[in-house]
Design an enzyme around this catalytic site. Structure first.
Site, mmCIF file in Angstrom:
data_model
loop_
_atom_site.group_PDB
_atom_site.id
_atom_site.type_symbol
_atom_site.label_atom_id
_atom_site.label_comp_id
_atom_site.label_asym_id
_atom_site.label_seq_id
_atom_site.Cartn_x
_atom_site.Cartn_y
_atom_site.Cartn_z
ATOM 1 N N ASP A 26 16.796 76.400 16.773
ATOM 2 C CA ASP A 26 15.794 75.889 17.713
ATOM 3 C C ASP A 26 16.538 75.037 18.727
ATOM 4 O OD1 ASP A 26 13.001 75.338 15.390
ATOM 5 O OD2 ASP A 26 14.067 77.122 16.046
ATOM 6 N N ASP B 239 3.244 81.427 15.304
ATOM 7 C CA ASP B 239 3.264 80.022 14.849
ATOM 8 C C ASP B 239 1.908 79.691 14.231
ATOM 9 O OD1 ASP B 239 5.068 79.197 17.850
ATOM 10 O OD2 ASP B 239 5.849 79.584 15.852
HETATM 11 O O1 1PR Z 1 5.738 80.116 23.014
HETATM 12 O O2 1PR Z 1 6.992 82.131 23.838
HETATM 13 O O3 1PR Z 1 7.545 79.852 24.710
HETATM 14 O O4 1PR Z 1 8.129 80.540 22.377
HETATM 15 C C1 1PR Z 1 8.426 79.283 21.834
HETATM 16 C C2 1PR Z 1 9.263 79.550 20.595
HETATM 17 O O5 1PR Z 1 9.748 78.293 20.105
HETATM 18 C C3 1PR Z 1 8.444 80.178 19.485
HETATM 19 O O6 1PR Z 1 9.246 81.139 18.798
HETATM 20 C C4 1PR Z 1 8.137 78.998 18.554
HETATM 21 O O7 1PR Z 1 8.112 79.430 17.195
HETATM 22 C C5 1PR Z 1 9.312 78.086 18.788
HETATM 23 N N1 1PR Z 1 8.968 76.668 18.704
HETATM 24 C C6 1PR Z 1 8.227 75.971 19.590
HETATM 25 N N2 1PR Z 1 8.171 74.675 19.176
HETATM 26 C C7 1PR Z 1 8.865 74.579 18.047
HETATM 27 C C8 1PR Z 1 9.072 73.343 17.258
HETATM 28 O O8 1PR Z 1 9.704 73.363 16.201
HETATM 29 N N3 1PR Z 1 8.565 72.235 17.789
HETATM 30 N N4 1PR Z 1 10.150 76.220 16.693
HETATM 31 C C9 1PR Z 1 9.389 75.839 17.760
HETATM 32 C C10 1PR Z 1 9.520 76.749 15.622
HETATM 33 C C11 1PR Z 1 10.177 77.866 13.708
HETATM 34 C C12 1PR Z 1 11.465 78.461 13.304
HETATM 35 C C13 1PR Z 1 12.131 77.555 12.295
HETATM 36 C C14 1PR Z 1 11.723 78.076 10.957
HETATM 37 C C15 1PR Z 1 12.723 77.804 9.864
HETATM 38 N N5 1PR Z 1 10.493 76.838 14.626
HETATM 39 O O9 1PR Z 1 12.185 78.690 14.407
HETATM 40 O O10 1PR Z 1 13.476 77.626 12.495
HETATM 41 O O11 1PR Z 1 10.487 77.460 10.690
HETATM 42 O O12 1PR Z 1 12.823 76.440 9.676
HETATM 43 P P1 1PR Z 1 13.306 75.883 8.237
HETATM 44 O O13 1PR Z 1 14.168 76.921 7.595
HETATM 45 O O14 1PR Z 1 14.077 74.632 8.587
HETATM 46 O O15 1PR Z 1 12.084 75.624 7.451
HETATM 47 P P2 1PR Z 1 7.032 80.642 23.572
#
Ligand code: 1PR
Length: 544
Positions: free
Chosen positions: A243, A398
């Site tokens: 991320d 999400d």
């Molecule tokens: O909406 O098309 O602009 O895409 C935004 C992208 O960024 C999406 O793929 C969304 O999942 C991701 N995203 C947005 N905000 C966050 C955040 O964390 N605040 N990341 C985010 C979401 C989910 C995974 C994460 C897994 C594994 N993160 O990427 O890495 O949950 O984590 P873990 O193994 O530590 O539990 P758009």
């Protein structure tokens, strides 16, 4: 050193192949005119996207006849993926479009309804005869495939077929006659084993002199090689996810949310530099790397040049598939200049991405399709899949659990859950969110996955806000519900805390891949330890 001619017809990410050739010490020279083909010493032809689009482009460029002549003359030729398919007479993918017709047969769609299509991931290659191209390869070696159509061996083409792979049924994974060879998989995305196979062609070591010609002069009888009768085994994929966002100092860093909250003591968690971490995970055996530009929903990604630079630099040294997500939708920048989602995605592909992932825009699209009753070709999913192929479009979901007292409390499909809600509720549905979980919508994860599959998406990245960063394991009920609802591959994401969580999610849900972030960034569980656990539990993985 032979001059390497590169036939790029401009349909997809061939940057990685250029980088792989350069990494091996060669400098590809682009074919610019039809006459360049017959002057080529050694020709590499990568094929990306649909069969018909590739053949149409070759005709438009005037390359078809010179290419046929080059092949008939048994000149050194290496084709990849759709380029291997183009050697056949045609493909079901594009009815009525003729292939180069050098190899008898028509390419067809995978028939086995029980299998996820595209065949996307790592599988073995079973050589049917000896050839310097494959001789000495570790029989357990796996190569990266991503395709929905496949050629099959028959009496008319069997002397061309060098190797087969099993995916519900045996299909052609490599062809060779004399100096003409091609593979269905992507050697430039298959790590060290793929680079070695490419090196053999580039160095002129992949064919025996006089070993027959493409013109139909049969090769001299090869001493029969004991064919390894063991079927090839499709591996589960382990994906490292980064991320990425700017921290308060404006530096692009790898961060990590805890249920999507990336701040700790008010600061954006900084877990390292994207290019360095991606390279480390490649070296540690990650089967894919995913970058998520997590604030791109508000910052215009193309103005976010550092992210494109991260992709360019990563693709120079990482030879497994790269996915990039974040901000892929129509934008109007501060100067009033409008960009389509396709413009944003194309920039990511040009910078080295193999797949793009769409999050928020997919939810907007599902709401529009529900209101209209069908797709109309205008969505980012449809436009990007039409040009770059279904396999290039990932949908990042999400979702979060919404607990209800009874199924009658909502119009959305609920499950009876083994994890009761805060007030003891026994039912829940999985609400999709946008803007990084900041805004819930009246769309559930199964409907989103099914609608996006119907629009042409090739894969689902299934996150869970409830499990993100908790280390408590994957949300098995969510993942099983989505896996059962679609035919395209599903990546389980969010919550991995130990190696056995990966065994649990593969055994319980049948997904094709599992993704983690925190346990890798914090060096709590190495990727190799995850693969060792899976191997010990009898689950097929690619050797790290
Ligand atoms: O909406 O098309 O602009 O895409 C935004 C992208 O960024 C999406 O793929 C969304 O999942 C991701 N995203 C947005 N905000 C966050 C955040 O964390 N605040 N990341 C985010 C979401 C989910 C995974 C994460 C897994 C594994 N993160 O990427 O890495 O949950 O984590 P873990 O193994 O530590 O539990 P758009």
């Amino acid at each position: 050193m032979a001059k390497i001619s590169f036939l790029d017809y401009g349909a997809g990410n061939v940057r990685s192949l250029r980088n792989a050739i350069a990494h091996l010490g060669y400098e590809p020279v682009d074919i610019r005119r039809p006459e360049d083909i017959l002057q080529a010493e050694r020709l590499v032809f990568p094929g990306v996207g649909a069969f018909g689009a590739a053949m149409q482009r070759l005709h438009e460029l005037g390359y078809v006849e010179p290419l046929r002549a080059y092949l008939q003359a048994d000149r050194p030729f290496f084709g990849i993926c759709v380029a291997m398919q183009s050697l056949f007479e045609g493909s079901e993918e594009s009815p009525g479009v003729a292939g180069l017709g050098v190899i008898p047969g028509v390419v067809q769609r995978f028939a086995d309804a029980a299998l996820a299509v595209p065949h996307m991931g790592w599988n073995g290659v079973r050589a049917l005869r000896q050839s310097p191209l494959l001789d000495g390869q570790d029989p357990a070696a796996k190569f990266y495939f991503v395709h929905s159509y496949r050629a099959q061996r028959d009496a008319a083409n069997s002397d061309w077929i060098l190797a087969e792979t099993d995916y519900g049924e045996p299909f052609v994974s490599a062809v060779q006659r004399g100096q003409v060879m091609a593979v269905q998989f992507h050697p430039e995305k298959s790590g060290a084993v793929g680079l070695e196979l490419l090196r053999r062609f580039l160095a002129g070591e992949a064919a025996r002199p006089g070993a027959g010609t493409a013109a139909g002069v049969p090769a001299p009888p090869m001493p029969p090689k004991p064919v390894a009768a063991a079927p090839t085994r499709f591996a589960k994929r382990i994906i490292a996810c980064l991320d990425v966002r700017s921290n308060d100092a404006g530096d692009l860093v790898v961060t990590k949310g805890d249920q999507y909250d990336v701040r700790e003591a008010g600061e954006v968690r900084n877990l390292g530099k994207p290019v360095d971490l991606a390279r480390r995970y490649y070296q540690e055996g990650a089967d894919e790397i995913t970058f998520l530009n997590i604030t791109a929903f508000r910052d215009f990604p193309l103005s976010d040049q550092p992210m494109l630079e991260v992709l360019r630099r990563t693709s120079e040294n990482v030879f497994v598939p790269l996915t990039i997500g974040g901000g892929i939708r129509a934008f109007t920048d501060a100067d009033g200049c409008a960009y389509s989602a396709l413009d944003v995605a194309s920039e990511y592909f040009r910078s080295g991405a193999d797949k793009i992932s769409i999050g928020s825009d997919a939810v907007d699209t599902v709401e529009a399709v529900r209101a209209r009753g069908s797709g109309d070709g205008s969505s980012a999913i449809e436009q990007i899949a039409a040009l770059y192929g279904n396999q290039a479009v990932v949908i990042s979901v999400d979702p979060r659990r919404v607990y209800v007292a009874s199924p009658e409390s909502t119009e959305r499909p609920v499950i009876e859950t083994a994890i009761p809600g805060p007030n003891g509720e026994r039912f829940c549905w999985f609400q999709c969110t946008v803007k990084g979980g900041r805004e819930g919508r009246d769309v559930d994860a199964v409907e989103l996955a099914q609608t996006c599959e119907a629009l042409g998406a090739g894969e689902i990245l299934l996150n869970s806000i409830d499990r993100d960063g908790t280390g408590s394991g994957f949300d098995l009920e969510l993942i099983a519900a989505v896996r059962a609802a679609v035919r395209i591959p599903v990546i389980a994401s969010s919550g991995a805390g130990c190696a056995s969580h990966f065994t649990e999610v593969f055994r319980h849900t049948g997904v094709e891949a599992a993704l983690a972030a925190g346990i890798f960034h914090r060096r709590e569980v190495p990727i190799a330890a995850v693969k060792d656990q899976l191997r010990a539990d009898g689950i097929e993985v690619r050797a790290s």
